[in-house]
Design an enzyme around this catalytic site. Structure first.
Site, PDB file in Angstrom:
ATOM      1  N   ASN A  99       0.852  -1.194   0.000  1.00 61.03           N
ATOM      2  CA  ASN A  99       0.000   0.000   0.000  1.00 61.03           C
ATOM      3  C   ASN A  99       0.885   1.241   0.000  1.00 61.03           C
ATOM      4  O   ASN A  99       2.112   1.139  -0.004  1.00 61.03           O
ATOM      5  CB  ASN A  99      -0.967  -0.030   1.197  1.00 61.03           C
ATOM      6  CG  ASN A  99      -0.219  -0.087   2.512  1.00 61.03           C
ATOM      7  OD1 ASN A  99       0.516   0.825   2.860  1.00 61.03           O
ATOM      8  ND2 ASN A  99      -0.379  -1.200   3.230  1.00 61.03           N
TER       9      ASN A  99
ATOM     10  N   LYS B  88       8.951 -17.650  -9.646  1.00 63.29           N
ATOM     11  CA  LYS B  88       8.210 -16.581 -10.308  1.00 63.29           C
ATOM     12  C   LYS B  88       7.080 -17.175 -11.165  1.00 63.29           C
ATOM     13  O   LYS B  88       7.318 -18.112 -11.930  1.00 63.29           O
ATOM     14  CB  LYS B  88       9.168 -15.771 -11.191  1.00 63.29           C
ATOM     15  CG  LYS B  88       8.500 -14.577 -11.812  1.00 63.29           C
ATOM     16  CD  LYS B  88       9.468 -13.795 -12.683  1.00 63.29           C
ATOM     17  CE  LYS B  88       8.691 -12.743 -13.459  1.00 63.29           C
ATOM     18  NZ  LYS B  88       9.469 -12.201 -14.558  1.00 63.29           N
TER      19      LYS B  88
ATOM     20  N   PRO C 220      -3.206 -11.678  10.469  1.00 58.11           N
ATOM     21  CA  PRO C 220      -3.537 -11.422  11.881  1.00 58.11           C
ATOM     22  C   PRO C 220      -3.650  -9.918  12.105  1.00 58.11           C
ATOM     23  O   PRO C 220      -2.945  -9.135  11.456  1.00 58.11           O
ATOM     24  CB  PRO C 220      -2.329 -11.989  12.640  1.00 58.11           C
ATOM     25  CG  PRO C 220      -1.217 -12.039  11.640  1.00 58.11           C
ATOM     26  CD  PRO C 220      -1.861 -12.241  10.296  1.00 58.11           C
TER      27      PRO C 220
ATOM     28  N   LYS D 268     -13.914   1.150  15.243  1.00 56.65           N
ATOM     29  CA  LYS D 268     -12.590   0.516  15.350  1.00 56.65           C
ATOM     30  C   LYS D 268     -12.044   0.616  16.764  1.00 56.65           C
ATOM     31  O   LYS D 268     -11.433  -0.310  17.285  1.00 56.65           O
ATOM     32  CB  LYS D 268     -11.649   1.217  14.357  1.00 56.65           C
ATOM     33  CG  LYS D 268     -10.609   0.328  13.780  1.00 56.65           C
ATOM     34  CD  LYS D 268     -10.016   0.922  12.521  1.00 56.65           C
ATOM     35  CE  LYS D 268     -10.871   0.628  11.304  1.00 56.65           C
ATOM     36  NZ  LYS D 268     -10.288   1.128  10.068  1.00 56.65           N
TER      37      LYS D 268
ATOM     38  N   LYS E  62     -11.254  -2.967  18.358  1.00 55.62           N
ATOM     39  CA  LYS E  62      -9.857  -3.348  18.574  1.00 55.62           C
ATOM     40  C   LYS E  62      -9.402  -3.053  19.998  1.00 55.62           C
ATOM     41  O   LYS E  62      -8.214  -3.161  20.305  1.00 55.62           O
ATOM     42  CB  LYS E  62      -8.971  -2.631  17.555  1.00 55.62           C
ATOM     43  CG  LYS E  62      -9.367  -2.946  16.106  1.00 55.62           C
ATOM     44  CD  LYS E  62      -8.240  -2.732  15.147  1.00 55.62           C
ATOM     45  CE  LYS E  62      -8.686  -3.003  13.727  1.00 55.62           C
ATOM     46  NZ  LYS E  62      -7.554  -3.157  12.814  1.00 55.62           N
TER      47      LYS E  62
HETATM   48  O1  C5P Z   1      -8.830  -2.141  10.306  1.00 53.37           O
HETATM   49  P1  C5P Z   1      -7.760  -1.196   9.869  1.00 53.37           P
HETATM   50  O2  C5P Z   1      -6.681  -1.812   9.051  1.00 53.37           O
HETATM   51  O3  C5P Z   1      -8.279   0.060   9.231  1.00 53.37           O
HETATM   52  O4  C5P Z   1      -7.124  -0.720  11.270  1.00 53.37           O
HETATM   53  C1  C5P Z   1      -6.094   0.196  11.323  1.00 53.37           C
HETATM   54  C2  C5P Z   1      -5.345   0.041  12.611  1.00 53.37           C
HETATM   55  O5  C5P Z   1      -5.133  -1.329  12.917  1.00 53.37           O
HETATM   56  C3  C5P Z   1      -3.962   0.645  12.520  1.00 53.37           C
HETATM   57  O6  C5P Z   1      -3.588   1.063  13.819  1.00 53.37           O
HETATM   58  C4  C5P Z   1      -3.127  -0.542  12.047  1.00 53.37           C
HETATM   59  O7  C5P Z   1      -1.762  -0.378  12.419  1.00 53.37           O
HETATM   60  C5  C5P Z   1      -3.774  -1.674  12.786  1.00 53.37           C
HETATM   61  N1  C5P Z   1      -3.736  -2.969  12.098  1.00 53.37           N
HETATM   62  C6  C5P Z   1      -2.955  -3.987  12.592  1.00 53.37           C
HETATM   63  N2  C5P Z   1      -2.951  -5.226  11.977  1.00 53.37           N
HETATM   64  C7  C5P Z   1      -3.725  -5.451  10.892  1.00 53.37           C
HETATM   65  C8  C5P Z   1      -4.528  -4.428  10.373  1.00 53.37           C
HETATM   66  C9  C5P Z   1      -4.500  -3.195  10.993  1.00 53.37           C
HETATM   67  O8  C5P Z   1      -2.236  -3.778  13.586  1.00 53.37           O
HETATM   68  N3  C5P Z   1      -3.695  -6.643  10.325  1.00 53.37           N
END
Ligand code: C5P
Length: 413
Positions: free
Chosen positions: A220, A298, A315, A349, A353
């Protein structure tokens, strides 16, 4: 005179039957050593006289927008700025609509438009008025403006109906005010030198690369600038900083232990290796998915049929570290980059989280947050949302570290 530790509250009183609860609120605020200035709408004065509020607040209630006498003593701009927090209670449907529109046609709405301080509203109205799409639209606008909301509660209403619309009780409003005052001083206004000495801080930064084959990967646009700036700010505050960085083209920040990883799974392992810590800040843009199988060799073009990519979920590092349990860092901070419905998604979120703080920013085509040097964020805690002005990523990092240091100091008390 304002007592030590007390804050200055500007209470805007709208016109509804719940005004009587606002009288009790003034009493509770003063009992907690706060100074209260009250401004009433004309409608509010049909329910209770300004004299009642003046007696409880211990200071006169300014009358109108156009009073030369009062303007000479304190201008309406000064009145709106000379407060730590503006509280609107009861916030009627009409007052909320005028706030959402940015109208300023009386003293109350002029103060609300002129203020540069956090605002907390306490809605109170008939259940149908509250449920009306127009009111809900206005609430959405106010939320997006960073305004904190308390209630309304479900219950029997003065008009004989039942449902949401009843103003919260004064002790609940007081609790929300105290939380908001504490969070405000931690988040926006605590710009004193933060001290994180004795604390280990783990920070993730940058993107992750999820291999498709030995030469291709999913990635990304994250540059790592914000996460690396936070690591530098934490080190400057005296913390032992462990930075877990995805692939970026930035130098390792000075005074920081940096671990380089590629994939989300490697990032999680590295973060877990760095535990225990007081503070975890997940600033990395972790790939949500990875190819189910990464080819050993590849992948070659075969005829005209492009290969199908099958993905599995990575994860979630933030959710894993934020999970309540003995090893959880005292403070867990996440980031949310959204292209739409920023605050609603960020709030969800924060809950999902189990973060203590969430830094939300708007990304998308045309936005230069990913890769750029500046950032405009809204910081959410359980006490509400606080929009920060556009700042350099370095300044966002310094404010964030100051806020975290202050919250850590508070939680240790
Ligand atoms: O769900 P989303 O990706 O938008 O969440 C963003 C937050 O979650 C950020 O703090 C990102 O660093 C964290 N994140 C993570 N592991 C993932 C996906 C997101 O720690 N697999």
């Amino acid at each position: 005179m304002e007592k030590a530790g007390g804050k200055r509250i500007l209470l805007i009183v709208g016109g509804g039957i719940a005004v009587y609860k606002a009288l009790e609120l003034v009493r509770l605020l003063r009992r907690n050593d706060h100074t209260v200035r009250v401004v009433m709408t004309e409608a509010a004065k049909h329910f209770v006289t300004p004299l009642s509020f003046a007696s409880l607040a211990g200071t006169a209630v300014p009358e109108t927008l156009f009073s030369p006498d009062e303007e000479a003593r304190m201008s309406h701009i000064a009145l709106s700025r000379d407060a730590d927090l503006v509280v609107v209670a009861p916030a009627t449907a009409d007052l909320l609509a005028r706030m959402a529109q940015g109208l300023a046609d009386d003293l109350a709405t002029t103060l609300l438009l002129a203020t540069d301080k956090p605002v907390l509203v306490v809605p109170a109205m008939n259940v149908r008025m509250w449920m009306h799409p127009a009111t809900q639209r206005n609430m959405e606008t106010l939320r997006a403006d960073g305004i904190a909301i308390v209630g309304p509660e479900n219950g029997d209403m003065a008009c004989g109906e039942y449902g949401p619309g009843r103003m919260s009780e004064p002790p609940a409003i007081l609790a929300a005010i105290e939380t908001k005052l504490a969070a405000t001083s931690h988040i926006a206004h605590n710009l004193t030198e933060p001290n994180l000495s004795g604390h280990r801080v783990i920070i993730t930064s940058g993107p992750t690369h999820e291999p498709i084959d030995p030469v291709r990967y999913i990635a990304n646009r994250s540059s790592g600038k914000q996460g690396h700036a936070i690591a530098a700010a934490a080190a400057a505050a005296g913390a032992e900083v462990m930075l877990v960085s995805g692939p970026v083209s930035l130098p390792d920040p000075a005074g920081v232990t940096t671990r380089h990883v590629e994939t989300a799974r490697e990032m999680l392992t590295a973060v877990e290796d760095c535990l225990p810590a007081s503070l975890f800040i997940a600033a990395a843009a972790v790939a949500d998915w990875r190819p189910t199988d990464s080819a050993e060799e590849k992948i070659k073009k075969t005829g005209n049929v492009p290969p199908l990519l099958s993905l599995v979920e990575n994860p979630d590092i933030l959710a894993t570290i934020g999970r309540p349990g003995p090893g959880r860092p005292r403070l867990v901070v996440g980031f949310a980059a959204e292209t739409q419905n920023l605050l609603a998604h960020a709030q969800a979120k924060l809950e999902r989280k189990k973060c203590d703080m969430l830094v939300a920013n708007h990304v998308g085509r045309g936005s230069d947050v990913m890769g750029g040097d500046s950032n405009q964020v809204t910081v959410l805690t359980r006490a509400g949302a606080e929009p920060w002005p556009p700042l350099s990523k370095k300044a966002v990092a310094e404010r964030l570290i100051a806020a975290c240091a202050s919250l850590l100091a508070e939680s240790a008390r």
